[in-house]
Design a protein around this motif. Sequence first.
Motif, PDB file in Angstrom:
ATOM      1  N   SER A   1     116.336 135.980  38.932  1.00 20.95           N
ATOM      2  CA  SER A   1     116.301 134.894  37.953  1.00 20.95           C
ATOM      3  C   SER A   1     115.063 134.014  38.101  1.00 20.95           C
ATOM      4  O   SER A   1     114.460 133.610  37.108  1.00 20.95           O
ATOM      5  CB  SER A   1     117.560 134.049  38.087  1.00 20.95           C
ATOM      6  N   ALA A   2     114.677 133.723  39.351  1.00 21.52           N
ATOM      7  CA  ALA A   2     113.549 132.823  39.596  1.00 21.52           C
ATOM      8  C   ALA A   2     112.230 133.574  39.758  1.00 21.52           C
ATOM      9  O   ALA A   2     111.180 132.948  39.953  1.00 21.52           O
ATOM     10  CB  ALA A   2     113.816 131.990  40.846  1.00 21.52           C
ATOM     11  N   ASP A   3     112.265 134.910  39.709  1.00 16.69           N
ATOM     12  CA  ASP A   3     111.081 135.749  39.866  1.00 16.69           C
ATOM     13  C   ASP A   3     110.354 135.447  41.183  1.00 16.69           C
ATOM     14  O   ASP A   3     109.150 135.206  41.206  1.00 16.69           O
ATOM     15  CB  ASP A   3     110.137 135.579  38.666  1.00 16.69           C
ATOM     16  N   ILE A   4     111.137 135.428  42.269  1.00 10.66           N
ATOM     17  CA  ILE A   4     110.588 135.242  43.610  1.00 10.66           C
ATOM     18  C   ILE A   4     111.096 136.370  44.498  1.00 10.66           C
ATOM     19  O   ILE A   4     111.979 137.129  44.096  1.00 10.66           O
ATOM     20  CB  ILE A   4     110.977 133.865  44.213  1.00 10.66           C
ATOM     21  N   SER A   5     110.531 136.466  45.699  1.00  9.83           N
ATOM     22  CA  SER A   5     110.957 137.536  46.603  1.00  9.83           C
ATOM     23  C   SER A   5     112.361 137.252  47.129  1.00  9.83           C
ATOM     24  O   SER A   5     112.828 136.115  47.124  1.00  9.83           O
ATOM     25  CB  SER A   5     109.986 137.644  47.778  1.00  9.83           C
ATOM     26  N   LYS A   6     113.015 138.319  47.602  1.00 10.14           N
ATOM     27  CA  LYS A   6     114.347 138.157  48.169  1.00 10.14           C
ATOM     28  C   LYS A   6     114.301 137.298  49.422  1.00 10.14           C
ATOM     29  O   LYS A   6     115.219 136.517  49.676  1.00 10.14           O
ATOM     30  CB  LYS A   6     114.964 139.517  48.484  1.00 10.14           C
ATOM     31  N   ALA A   7     113.232 137.413  50.204  1.00 15.75           N
ATOM     32  CA  ALA A   7     113.101 136.603  51.420  1.00 15.75           C
ATOM     33  C   ALA A   7     113.011 135.120  51.073  1.00 15.75           C
ATOM     34  O   ALA A   7     113.660 134.275  51.696  1.00 15.75           O
ATOM     35  CB  ALA A   7     111.871 137.035  52.220  1.00 15.75           C
ATOM     36  N   ALA A   8     112.225 134.792  50.050  1.00 15.75           N
ATOM     37  CA  ALA A   8     112.093 133.397  49.623  1.00 15.75           C
ATOM     38  C   ALA A   8     113.416 132.885  49.051  1.00 15.75           C
ATOM     39  O   ALA A   8     113.812 131.734  49.300  1.00 15.75           O
ATOM     40  CB  ALA A   8     110.980 133.260  48.590  1.00 15.75           C
ATOM     41  N   ALA A   9     114.107 133.722  48.298  1.00 17.05           N
ATOM     42  CA  ALA A   9     115.401 133.327  47.734  1.00 17.05           C
ATOM     43  C   ALA A   9     116.409 133.092  48.847  1.00 17.05           C
ATOM     44  O   ALA A   9     117.203 132.142  48.781  1.00 17.05           O
ATOM     45  CB  ALA A   9     115.908 134.391  46.771  1.00 17.05           C
ATOM     46  N   GLY A  10     116.393 133.917  49.880  1.00 17.80           N
ATOM     47  CA  GLY A  10     117.289 133.736  51.027  1.00 17.80           C
ATOM     48  C   GLY A  10     117.011 132.433  51.751  1.00 17.80           C
ATOM     49  O   GLY A  10     117.941 131.715  52.123  1.00 17.80           O
ATOM     50  N   ARG A  11     115.731 132.135  51.958  1.00 17.85           N
ATOM     51  CA  ARG A  11     115.373 130.865  52.618  1.00 17.85           C
ATOM     52  C   ARG A  11     115.787 129.669  51.769  1.00 17.85           C
ATOM     53  O   ARG A  11     116.287 128.665  52.287  1.00 17.85           O
ATOM     54  CB  ARG A  11     113.876 130.824  52.909  1.00 17.85           C
ATOM     55  N   ALA A  12     115.609 129.779  50.460  1.00 15.42           N
ATOM     56  CA  ALA A  12     115.984 128.685  49.565  1.00 15.42           C
ATOM     57  C   ALA A  12     117.494 128.463  49.576  1.00 15.42           C
ATOM     58  O   ALA A  12     117.962 127.318  49.636  1.00 15.42           O
ATOM     59  CB  ALA A  12     115.507 128.983  48.145  1.00 15.42           C
ATOM     60  N   LEU A  13     118.264 129.547  49.540  1.00 11.75           N
ATOM     61  CA  LEU A  13     119.722 129.432  49.576  1.00 11.75           C
ATOM     62  C   LEU A  13     120.181 128.829  50.900  1.00 11.75           C
ATOM     63  O   LEU A  13     121.027 127.930  50.911  1.00 11.75           O
ATOM     64  CB  LEU A  13     120.376 130.793  49.355  1.00 11.75           C
ATOM     65  N   ASP A  14     119.609 129.300  52.011  1.00 15.94           N
ATOM     66  CA  ASP A  14     119.972 128.758  53.323  1.00 15.94           C
ATOM     67  C   ASP A  14     119.643 127.272  53.419  1.00 15.94           C
ATOM     68  O   ASP A  14     120.420 126.489  53.968  1.00 15.94           O
ATOM     69  CB  ASP A  14     119.268 129.526  54.444  1.00 15.94           C
ATOM     70  N   ALA A  15     118.481 126.876  52.873  1.00 18.03           N
ATOM     71  CA  ALA A  15     118.086 125.472  52.903  1.00 18.03           C
ATOM     72  C   ALA A  15     119.038 124.623  52.060  1.00 18.03           C
ATOM     73  O   ALA A  15     119.412 123.508  52.470  1.00 18.03           O
ATOM     74  CB  ALA A  15     116.654 125.316  52.393  1.00 18.03           C
ATOM     75  N   ALA A  16     119.456 125.131  50.908  1.00 18.49           N
ATOM     76  CA  ALA A  16     120.376 124.377  50.045  1.00 18.49           C
ATOM     77  C   ALA A  16     121.735 124.209  50.722  1.00 18.49           C
ATOM     78  O   ALA A  16     122.314 123.114  50.711  1.00 18.49           O
ATOM     79  CB  ALA A  16     120.539 125.086  48.704  1.00 18.49           C
ATOM     80  N   VAL A  17     122.240 125.271  51.332  1.00 20.53           N
ATOM     81  CA  VAL A  17     123.535 125.200  52.012  1.00 20.53           C
ATOM     82  C   VAL A  17     123.452 124.228  53.194  1.00 20.53           C
ATOM     83  O   VAL A  17     124.364 123.421  53.413  1.00 20.53           O
ATOM     84  CB  VAL A  17     123.987 126.604  52.473  1.00 20.53           C
ATOM     85  N   GLU A  18     122.359 124.284  53.932  1.00 23.92           N
ATOM     86  CA  GLU A  18     122.183 123.377  55.080  1.00 23.92           C
ATOM     87  C   GLU A  18     122.105 121.924  54.625  1.00 23.92           C
ATOM     88  O   GLU A  18     122.664 121.034  55.272  1.00 23.92           O
ATOM     89  CB  GLU A  18     120.916 123.769  55.860  1.00 23.92           C
ATOM     90  N   ALA A  19     121.434 121.668  53.501  1.00 21.48           N
ATOM     91  CA  ALA A  19     121.342 120.301  52.970  1.00 21.48           C
ATOM     92  C   ALA A  19     122.720 119.778  52.578  1.00 21.48           C
ATOM     93  O   ALA A  19     123.050 118.611  52.833  1.00 21.48           O
ATOM     94  CB  ALA A  19     120.393 120.260  51.778  1.00 21.48           C
ATOM     95  N   VAL A  20     123.545 120.629  51.971  1.00 21.79           N
ATOM     96  CA  VAL A  20     124.903 120.221  51.592  1.00 21.79           C
ATOM     97  C   VAL A  20     125.716 119.918  52.855  1.00 21.79           C
ATOM     98  O   VAL A  20     126.433 118.914  52.920  1.00 21.79           O
ATOM     99  CB  VAL A  20     125.590 121.305  50.734  1.00 21.79           C
ATOM    100  N   LYS A  21     125.604 120.773  53.872  1.00 19.94           N
ATOM    101  CA  LYS A  21     126.333 120.550  55.134  1.00 19.94           C
ATOM    102  C   LYS A  21     125.959 119.218  55.768  1.00 19.94           C
ATOM    103  O   LYS A  21     126.834 118.456  56.199  1.00 19.94           O
ATOM    104  CB  LYS A  21     126.022 121.664  56.140  1.00 19.94           C
ATOM    105  N   LYS A  22     124.653 118.938  55.828  1.00 18.67           N
ATOM    106  CA  LYS A  22     124.191 117.686  56.444  1.00 18.67           C
ATOM    107  C   LYS A  22     124.707 116.474  55.682  1.00 18.67           C
ATOM    108  O   LYS A  22     125.135 115.484  56.278  1.00 18.67           O
ATOM    109  CB  LYS A  22     122.671 117.656  56.520  1.00 18.67           C
ATOM    110  N   ALA A  23     124.663 116.535  54.357  1.00 23.10           N
ATOM    111  CA  ALA A  23     125.134 115.413  53.545  1.00 23.10           C
ATOM    112  C   ALA A  23     126.627 115.190  53.749  1.00 23.10           C
ATOM    113  O   ALA A  23     127.081 114.052  53.903  1.00 23.10           O
ATOM    114  CB  ALA A  23     124.823 115.660  52.077  1.00 23.10           C
ATOM    115  N   LEU A  24     127.411 116.264  53.774  1.00 20.67           N
ATOM    116  CA  LEU A  24     128.853 116.128  53.979  1.00 20.67           C
ATOM    117  C   LEU A  24     129.167 115.609  55.371  1.00 20.67           C
ATOM    118  O   LEU A  24     130.089 114.822  55.551  1.00 20.67           O
ATOM    119  CB  LEU A  24     129.561 117.465  53.740  1.00 20.67           C
TER     120      LEU A  24
END
Length: 90
Positions: free
Chosen positions: A13-36
């Motif tokens: 969807s974002a036309d990026i590599s799978k590695a970059a998408a994985g890092r982005a997803l991990d960063a988003a999940v980690e940000a949600v965890k920290k906020a909670l």
Amino acid sequence: MNKSELIDAIADSADISKAAAGRALDAAVEAVKKALKKGDMVTLVGFGSFYVGKRAARTGRNPRTGAAIKIKAAKVPKFRAGKGLKDAIN
């Protein structure tokens, strides 16, 4: 859908590599965890809100022995779907 399928969908969807998408997803999940963990609410407009709920202490039963046990109070993560997500499903 599991995590690897989600990463594939993000990469396509974002036309990026799978590695970059994985890092982005991990960063988003980690940000949600920290906020909670801080007790904040995370709101994604049109998708929903993640927040921390409180579960009171209670008495339960051990299913094997039938003995009463005390279950401690706990904080639990919760999700409330937003209007956009509800409308997309129905």
